[in-house]
Structure formats: structure tokens, C-alpha cells
Design a protein around this motif. Sequence first.
Motif, mmCIF file in Angstrom:
data_model
loop_
_atom_site.group_PDB
_atom_site.id
_atom_site.type_symbol
_atom_site.label_atom_id
_atom_site.label_comp_id
_atom_site.label_asym_id
_atom_site.label_seq_id
_atom_site.Cartn_x
_atom_site.Cartn_y
_atom_site.Cartn_z
ATOM 1 N N VAL A 1 29.928 29.309 35.274
ATOM 2 C CA VAL A 1 29.503 28.736 33.746
ATOM 3 C C VAL A 1 28.894 29.570 32.838
ATOM 4 O O VAL A 1 28.598 30.788 33.267
ATOM 5 C CB VAL A 1 28.326 27.739 34.064
ATOM 6 N N GLY A 2 28.799 29.403 31.512
ATOM 7 C CA GLY A 2 28.545 30.529 30.580
ATOM 8 C C GLY A 2 28.875 31.661 30.451
ATOM 9 O O GLY A 2 30.469 31.673 30.455
ATOM 10 N N PHE A 3 28.335 32.674 30.302
ATOM 11 C CA PHE A 3 29.127 33.992 30.123
ATOM 12 C C PHE A 3 29.964 34.458 31.392
ATOM 13 O O PHE A 3 31.127 35.120 30.988
ATOM 14 C CB PHE A 3 28.019 35.181 29.957
ATOM 15 N N PHE B 1 33.689 35.713 30.681
ATOM 16 C CA PHE B 1 34.090 37.052 31.019
ATOM 17 C C PHE B 1 35.169 37.286 32.003
ATOM 18 O O PHE B 1 36.084 37.890 31.742
ATOM 19 C CB PHE B 1 32.676 37.879 31.628
ATOM 20 N N ASN B 2 35.066 36.385 32.840
ATOM 21 C CA ASN B 2 36.075 36.269 34.077
ATOM 22 C C ASN B 2 37.368 35.714 33.379
ATOM 23 O O ASN B 2 38.562 36.438 33.783
ATOM 24 C CB ASN B 2 35.667 35.592 35.142
ATOM 25 N N MET C 1 42.841 37.453 31.994
ATOM 26 C CA MET C 1 44.074 37.416 30.873
ATOM 27 C C MET C 1 45.296 38.458 31.060
ATOM 28 O O MET C 1 46.391 38.236 30.766
ATOM 29 C CB MET C 1 43.481 37.467 29.450
ATOM 30 N N ALA C 2 45.007 39.390 31.659
ATOM 31 C CA ALA C 2 45.808 40.758 31.845
ATOM 32 C C ALA C 2 45.834 41.479 33.037
ATOM 33 O O ALA C 2 44.662 41.185 33.866
ATOM 34 C CB ALA C 2 45.802 41.450 30.500
ATOM 35 N N SER C 3 46.869 42.046 33.617
ATOM 36 C CA SER C 3 46.650 42.728 34.879
ATOM 37 C C SER C 3 45.846 44.205 34.674
ATOM 38 O O SER C 3 45.866 44.510 33.208
ATOM 39 C CB SER C 3 47.942 43.097 35.279
ATOM 40 N N ALA D 1 37.316 49.242 30.100
ATOM 41 C CA ALA D 1 36.183 48.490 30.750
ATOM 42 C C ALA D 1 36.871 47.278 31.413
ATOM 43 O O ALA D 1 36.337 47.151 32.735
ATOM 44 C CB ALA D 1 34.966 47.938 29.612
ATOM 45 N N LEU D 2 37.882 46.581 30.789
ATOM 46 C CA LEU D 2 38.129 45.260 31.270
ATOM 47 C C LEU D 2 39.257 45.695 32.473
ATOM 48 O O LEU D 2 39.267 45.123 33.403
ATOM 49 C CB LEU D 2 38.922 44.595 30.184
ATOM 50 N N ALA D 3 39.933 46.951 32.155
ATOM 51 C CA ALA D 3 40.800 47.465 33.249
ATOM 52 C C ALA D 3 39.911 47.905 34.623
ATOM 53 O O ALA D 3 40.323 47.342 35.758
ATOM 54 C CB ALA D 3 41.567 48.777 32.706
ATOM 55 N N PHE D 4 38.851 48.667 34.597
ATOM 56 C CA PHE D 4 37.862 48.904 35.592
ATOM 57 C C PHE D 4 37.450 47.647 36.262
ATOM 58 O O PHE D 4 37.340 47.595 37.548
ATOM 59 C CB PHE D 4 36.940 49.792 35.017
ATOM 60 N N GLN D 5 37.130 46.696 35.644
ATOM 61 C CA GLN D 5 36.632 45.310 35.904
ATOM 62 C C GLN D 5 37.630 44.630 36.633
ATOM 63 O O GLN D 5 37.446 44.107 37.678
ATOM 64 C CB GLN D 5 36.154 44.399 34.724
ATOM 65 N N LYS D 6 38.748 44.552 36.279
ATOM 66 C CA LYS D 6 39.905 43.782 36.940
ATOM 67 C C LYS D 6 40.382 44.554 38.312
ATOM 68 O O LYS D 6 40.662 43.979 39.217
ATOM 69 C CB LYS D 6 41.165 43.938 36.081
ATOM 70 N N GLU D 7 40.172 45.977 38.206
ATOM 71 C CA GLU D 7 40.288 46.683 39.516
ATOM 72 C C GLU D 7 39.261 46.483 40.742
ATOM 73 O O GLU D 7 39.370 46.255 41.635
ATOM 74 C CB GLU D 7 40.453 48.347 39.310
#
Length: 252
Positions: free
Chosen positions: A111-113, A117-118, A123-125, A175-181
Motif C-alpha cells: 500500500v501507499g508509496f 514505487f514498486n 515498468m521496465a527491466s 536509481a531505478l536500474a539499481f533498485q530493479k537489480e
Amino acid sequence: MKVLANIFVFVFCLFGFTQNNQLFEEGNALYNQEKYSEAIEKYKAILNSGEHSADLYFNLGNAHYRLNNIAPSIYNYEKALQLAPHDEDIKNNLSFAQNMTIDAISDVPKVGFSRIFNNVVNMASRDSWAIIAIVGVVLFVLLFLLYHFSYSTSRKRFAFVTSILSLLIGCMALALAFQKEQLQKKDNPAIVFVQESRVMTDPNKSSEEVFRLHEGTKVQVLESYNDWKKIQISDNSSGWISAQDIKLLNIF
């Protein structure tokens, strides 16, 4: 000699591809004749040669589903989905197979943020986010050069604003690439392959039983200790299960 070796490798790979294609067609023919066990053997022979594809795992899952093999059908559909994550046929058949499982485990919704964020991260690899980051940085450099060498006030203003936006987009994408990894590293799913498995509080048979799982249930493996795996299910319950009772999905 190097050229001859390369030619040999090419011919060998071509022969292997032709042989596997023939096995795949034979497996499909056996499946259409409702000889599902024989079809499974043909498909497995292809896997044993080192070839993996979404179609192969999908057909293997279908054959197991026809034989009411719950865990193998779910396992192979999940493998197919890893290779073709947007395929609706795989998703639908996986849902049918999951309906055969005994365990009814409720998902704990984000829920929420955290949920937002997830959703953005997924949304992308990882590679796609990395490419966006590189494009953003390249645009920043080009626009900054345009700003530096422009004489027009309006053009300088436009180049400055868009260069800053490009840099921000690049940094966010990085930052999103690192988070996805990081999410991919933590994602270590497995399928329960025994009819019933006891999940314990500690990695030994004499510890207290927490709950039981049945074949086909999907779990997340958190850590390993000797012949035990610490797992977590979708309602966030966790415990230790015998490593022999599950089969990891990330291993090809």
C-alpha cells in the motif's frame, strides 16, 4: 586451424538445432495424440541438450497439466513466464494449474508509496532503465553544449531547462536500474514438489512445525543452511523447509 574449429562448432550447433527441432515436433505430435508421458520425454531431451525456450516450457507444462501433475505443470509454466513475461496464454494456463493446488494463501498487498514505487520499478527491466539513464546523460551533455555555445537568450533558456530535466531523468533511471537489480537478486522463487512438506521454525527436524505446504505452492527462498532452505510465502509467513522438497525456478 582456428577457422576449421569455428566451422566445426557451427556445424555442430546447426546439427543440434535441427535435432532439437525434430524432437520438439515429435513431442508436439505425441501431445496431439494424447500421449503426454511420451511427449514429456521428448521435451526433456531438448532441455537436457541445453536448449531453453518459452514454447518448450509451455508445452512441457501443458503435458504435465494433462496428467494432473500439479507441481511440474506450475513449475514449467513459471519457467515459460520467466522467458516470456507478457505472454497471456502462459499466464492463463498458469492460473488454471494454480487452481489445482491445495494451499490457499492470501497475498499481503503493498500500500501507499511502497506500492507506487514498486509499480514504477517494474515498468521496465534493469537493462531498459540503464539505457534510459544513458540516453538521459547523453542528452544532458548535448543540450549543455548547445546552451554553452548558443547566443540566443531563448535558445539558451530552452537548452538549460531541458538539459537539467534530461539529467534528472537520467539520474532517476539509474536509481531505478539499481533498485530493479536489487529486486532481481532478492527474487529467488521455488515450487514445492512433494505432496506435503512440513515447514519448521529452525533448520532441523526436531524443531517446532510452523505450517505445512503442499505440491505446487510457490515460495521465496530467503537463505540456505545445509540441507534446509528458509522460505517465505505470499502472506509473509516464513520458516525452514527441506531443500529436497522444493525446486528452484531461477536455475536453467
